[in-house]
Design a protein around this motif. Structure first.
Motif, PDB file in Angstrom:
ATOM      1  N   PRO A  67      -4.393  -0.328  11.476  1.00 16.31           N
ATOM      2  CA  PRO A  67      -4.729  -1.708  11.867  1.00 16.31           C
ATOM      3  C   PRO A  67      -5.121  -2.584  10.682  1.00 16.31           C
ATOM      4  N   ALA A  68      -5.899  -2.030   9.741  1.00 16.04           N
ATOM      5  CA  ALA A  68      -6.268  -2.813   8.562  1.00 16.04           C
ATOM      6  C   ALA A  68      -5.044  -3.110   7.704  1.00 16.04           C
ATOM      7  N   VAL A  69      -4.145  -2.150   7.584  1.00 20.51           N
ATOM      8  CA  VAL A  69      -2.906  -2.371   6.844  1.00 20.51           C
ATOM      9  C   VAL A  69      -2.094  -3.486   7.503  1.00 20.51           C
ATOM     10  N   GLY A  70      -2.035  -3.475   8.827  1.00 19.26           N
ATOM     11  CA  GLY A  70      -1.305  -4.520   9.535  1.00 19.26           C
ATOM     12  C   GLY A  70      -1.867  -5.903   9.277  1.00 19.26           C
ATOM     13  N   ARG A  71      -3.184  -6.013   9.296  1.00 23.38           N
ATOM     14  CA  ARG A  71      -3.803  -7.315   9.016  1.00 23.38           C
ATOM     15  C   ARG A  71      -3.514  -7.749   7.581  1.00 23.38           C
ATOM     16  N   TRP A  72      -3.564  -6.813   6.629  1.00 25.95           N
ATOM     17  CA  TRP A  72      -3.228  -7.150   5.236  1.00 25.95           C
ATOM     18  C   TRP A  72      -1.793  -7.654   5.146  1.00 25.95           C
ATOM     19  N   LEU A  73      -0.870  -6.960   5.824  1.00 24.73           N
ATOM     20  CA  LEU A  73       0.541  -7.343   5.759  1.00 24.73           C
ATOM     21  C   LEU A  73       0.763  -8.737   6.329  1.00 24.73           C
ATOM     22  N   ASP A  74       0.111  -9.067   7.435  1.00 24.37           N
ATOM     23  CA  ASP A  74       0.259 -10.408   8.010  1.00 24.37           C
ATOM     24  C   ASP A  74      -0.226 -11.482   7.045  1.00 24.37           C
ATOM     25  N   ARG A  75      -1.233 -11.162   6.229  1.00 25.62           N
ATOM     26  CA  ARG A  75      -1.821 -12.170   5.339  1.00 25.62           C
ATOM     27  C   ARG A  75      -1.173 -12.180   3.947  1.00 25.62           C
ATOM     28  N   HIS A  76      -0.840 -10.989   3.418  1.00 28.58           N
ATOM     29  CA  HIS A  76      -0.477 -10.903   2.001  1.00 28.58           C
ATOM     30  C   HIS A  76       0.904 -10.309   1.733  1.00 28.58           C
ATOM     31  N   GLY A  77       1.529  -9.698   2.715  1.00 33.66           N
ATOM     32  CA  GLY A  77       2.812  -9.058   2.465  1.00 33.66           C
ATOM     33  C   GLY A  77       2.668  -7.636   1.950  1.00 33.66           C
ATOM     34  N   ALA A  78       3.815  -7.004   1.659  1.00 33.24           N
ATOM     35  CA  ALA A  78       3.853  -5.562   1.390  1.00 33.24           C
ATOM     36  C   ALA A  78       3.905  -5.195  -0.083  1.00 33.24           C
ATOM     37  N   ARG A  79       4.155  -6.147  -0.973  1.00 37.02           N
ATOM     38  CA  ARG A  79       4.503  -5.810  -2.363  1.00 37.02           C
ATOM     39  C   ARG A  79       3.466  -4.919  -3.047  1.00 37.02           C
ATOM     40  N   TRP A  80       2.253  -5.418  -3.203  1.00 36.89           N
ATOM     41  CA  TRP A  80       1.276  -4.661  -3.978  1.00 36.89           C
ATOM     42  C   TRP A  80       0.682  -3.517  -3.182  1.00 36.89           C
ATOM     43  N   LEU A  81       0.658  -3.637  -1.880  1.00 36.80           N
ATOM     44  CA  LEU A  81       0.192  -2.528  -1.045  1.00 36.80           C
ATOM     45  C   LEU A  81       1.092  -1.306  -1.229  1.00 36.80           C
ATOM     46  N   MET A  82       2.409  -1.508  -1.177  1.00 36.54           N
ATOM     47  CA  MET A  82       3.328  -0.385  -1.292  1.00 36.54           C
ATOM     48  C   MET A  82       3.378   0.143  -2.726  1.00 36.54           C
ATOM     49  N   THR A  83       3.211  -0.738  -3.702  1.00 35.97           N
ATOM     50  CA  THR A  83       3.162  -0.284  -5.097  1.00 35.97           C
ATOM     51  C   THR A  83       1.978   0.647  -5.316  1.00 35.97           C
ATOM     52  N   ALA A  84       0.797   0.207  -4.878  1.00 37.27           N
ATOM     53  CA  ALA A  84      -0.396   1.042  -5.037  1.00 37.27           C
ATOM     54  C   ALA A  84      -0.282   2.324  -4.225  1.00 37.27           C
ATOM     55  N   GLY A  85       0.310   2.234  -3.025  1.00 35.00           N
ATOM     56  CA  GLY A  85       0.457   3.420  -2.188  1.00 35.00           C
ATOM     57  C   GLY A  85       1.336   4.477  -2.827  1.00 35.00           C
ATOM     58  N   SER A  86       2.394   4.063  -3.510  1.00 40.09           N
ATOM     59  CA  SER A  86       3.271   5.022  -4.181  1.00 40.09           C
ATOM     60  C   SER A  86       2.536   5.754  -5.293  1.00 40.09           C
ATOM     61  N   LEU A  87       1.763   5.026  -6.077  1.00 44.37           N
ATOM     62  CA  LEU A  87       1.018   5.652  -7.171  1.00 44.37           C
ATOM     63  C   LEU A  87      -0.056   6.588  -6.632  1.00 44.37           C
ATOM     64  N   LEU A  88      -0.733   6.174  -5.565  1.00 48.90           N
ATOM     65  CA  LEU A  88      -1.726   7.043  -4.954  1.00 48.90           C
ATOM     66  C   LEU A  88      -1.078   8.302  -4.393  1.00 48.90           C
TER      67      LEU A  88
END
Length: 422
Positions: A67-88
């Motif tokens: 749910p928190a990821v969904g709210r982030w995506l609605d506000r900011h998009g996927a670019r940096w979330l997915m970048t950080a997720g890959s490195l993690l």
């Protein structure tokens, strides 16, 4: 190639990039666990239930974060979330290779769960829902067909790496492609077409009201934009429950099919290949869904494929080997990835685009609950009553999911603006 398929449209470059990164993420962070289970048992001195608990924990963390990821995506998009997720995710796979105790394994899989929330299908769905309208189903098909090969590629590959290098070194090798996924995420993903002066599907942006989608089987009607709570919509609730049940069913099979086939005497490479073939067959199911949905509707076609999974389970135990395994792979595999197209395609016609990712995150939580329950619940049923009872429960879940999707479509059809086929 029509206007909705412009080769220079950045949305399609994103889809192809995401298709590749989803294949790697699912293959390494989820599917490969099945073949690492046996060597970890020997090395760590732990039982199947204890080790499966690590995957259960990861899926619980993914669901809790959705749910928190969904709210982030609605506000900011996927670019940096997915970048950080890959490195993690890559860092956690390296950590997985070094674990010596169960608490260490559980700690690493907590991180893997967070990485999964950031890099698996949910952010990719949000990108597609934002960048596509007429071609939404085609984009979902491209994404999920390619990623449908994740188990086909990574189960045998992981087994070969284990056989050649040992399980710890195999994980170090697999961490590399996970880390490399950060590159296309950072370079290609963008928040919305309007940021580049475009409209969805690559159309020129217009200062006036957005054009209605053109007629034809690929058109996906927009839902009403009324500011109502989407969770009060019975179609959303039923689709959510169907998602949870189907994810429970396919996760139970993904985790326990190899062990079941080994118990029946199949050699380890053959058992891994059969499990991997489910991913290959899921591609055929997704293509069939997309091809038939324009004429018959996404809901009815999806429900038929999910019901076919129950038939496949019955044949697995009713017929002798190897015929039973072949038919099971064909039927269960055809429905294996259907929910990954059906859910975002149907949800995109149920809720406004501005809240799609948030609602999708809630549905992802429900799906992850199914994944969390599946390994342990199926393992408990197998221990208490055998594989027949456990796989019978899987069949019941797929039948219930099929019925709920049909019920969701009937509920949605009661709203006049949703009456067009989905």
């Amino acid at each position: 190639m029509g206007a909705g398929r412009r080769r220079d449209f950045p949305g399609w470059r994103m889809v192809w990039a995401l298709a590749g990164t989803e294949t790697v993420a699912y293959g390494v962070l989820f599917y490969s666990f099945a073949v690492f289970l046996v060597p970890m048992q020997r090395d760590l001195g732990a039982g199947t239930a204890q080790l499966s608990g690590a995957l259960t924990l990861a899926m619980a963390v993914t669901g809790a974060a959705a749910p928190a990821v969904g709210r982030w995506l609605d506000r900011h998009g996927a670019r940096w979330l997915m970048t950080a997720g890959s490195l993690l995710g890559a860092a956690c796979v390296v950590g997985w290779s070094q674990v010596r105790t169960l608490p260490q394994l559980y700690l690493v899989f907590t991180g893997i769960g967070l990485a999964c929330a950031a890099v698996l299908y949910e952010p990719a769905y949000a990108v597609i829902n934002t960048w596509f309208r007429r071609e939404r189903r085609a984009a979902l098909l491209t994404l999920t067909v390619v990623a449908g090969f994740a188990s086909t590629v990574f189960l045998p590959t992981s087994q070969a790496l284990i056989d050649g290098l040992g399980w710890r070194s195999a994980l170090l090798v697999l961490a590399v492609p996970v880390a490399l996924c950060a590159v296309p995420h950072a370079l290609l993903l963008r928040r919305a077409p309007a940021d580049l002066g475009l409209a969805p599907d690559g159309d020129a942006a217009s200062p006036g009201p957005a054009a209605e989608p053109g007629p034809g089987p690929s058109a996906v009607p927009d839902p009403p934009a009324a500011p109502v709570d989407p969770w009060r919509d019975p179609a959303v609730r039923r689709l959510t429950l169907a998602t949870a049940l189907e994810m429970l069913a396919i996760t139970a099979v993904a985790v326990h099919l190899v062990a079941h086939l080994l118990e029946r005497g199949a050699p380890p490479p053959l058992a891994a290949a059969a499990a991997g073939a489910l991913g290959a067959m899921s591609v055929a199911g997704r293509v069939a869904l997309t091809a038939l949905a324009g004429r018959l509707g996404t809901g009815p076609v999806s429900a038929s494929l999910l019901a076919g999974q129950a038939v496949g389970v019955g044949l697995l135990f009713a017929l002798p080997q190897p015929v039973s395994t072949v038919l099971f792979v064909l039927l269960f595999g055809a429905g294996f990835g259907v929910i990954h197209i059906a859910r975002p395609a149907l949800l995109g016609s149920y809720v406004p685009a501005a809240v799609f990712a948030s609602v999708s995150g809630g549905q992802a939580l429900a799906g992850q609950l199914g994944r969390v329950v599946a390994p342990v619940a199926a393992g408990a049923l197998i221990g208490a009553a055998g594989y027949g009872v456990a796989f019978g429960a899987v069949a019941a879940c797929t039948l219930a999911a099929a019925a709920l999707i049909l019920s969701a479509e009937r509920a949605a059809a009661l709203t006049p603006e949703r009456a067009a086929p989905r």
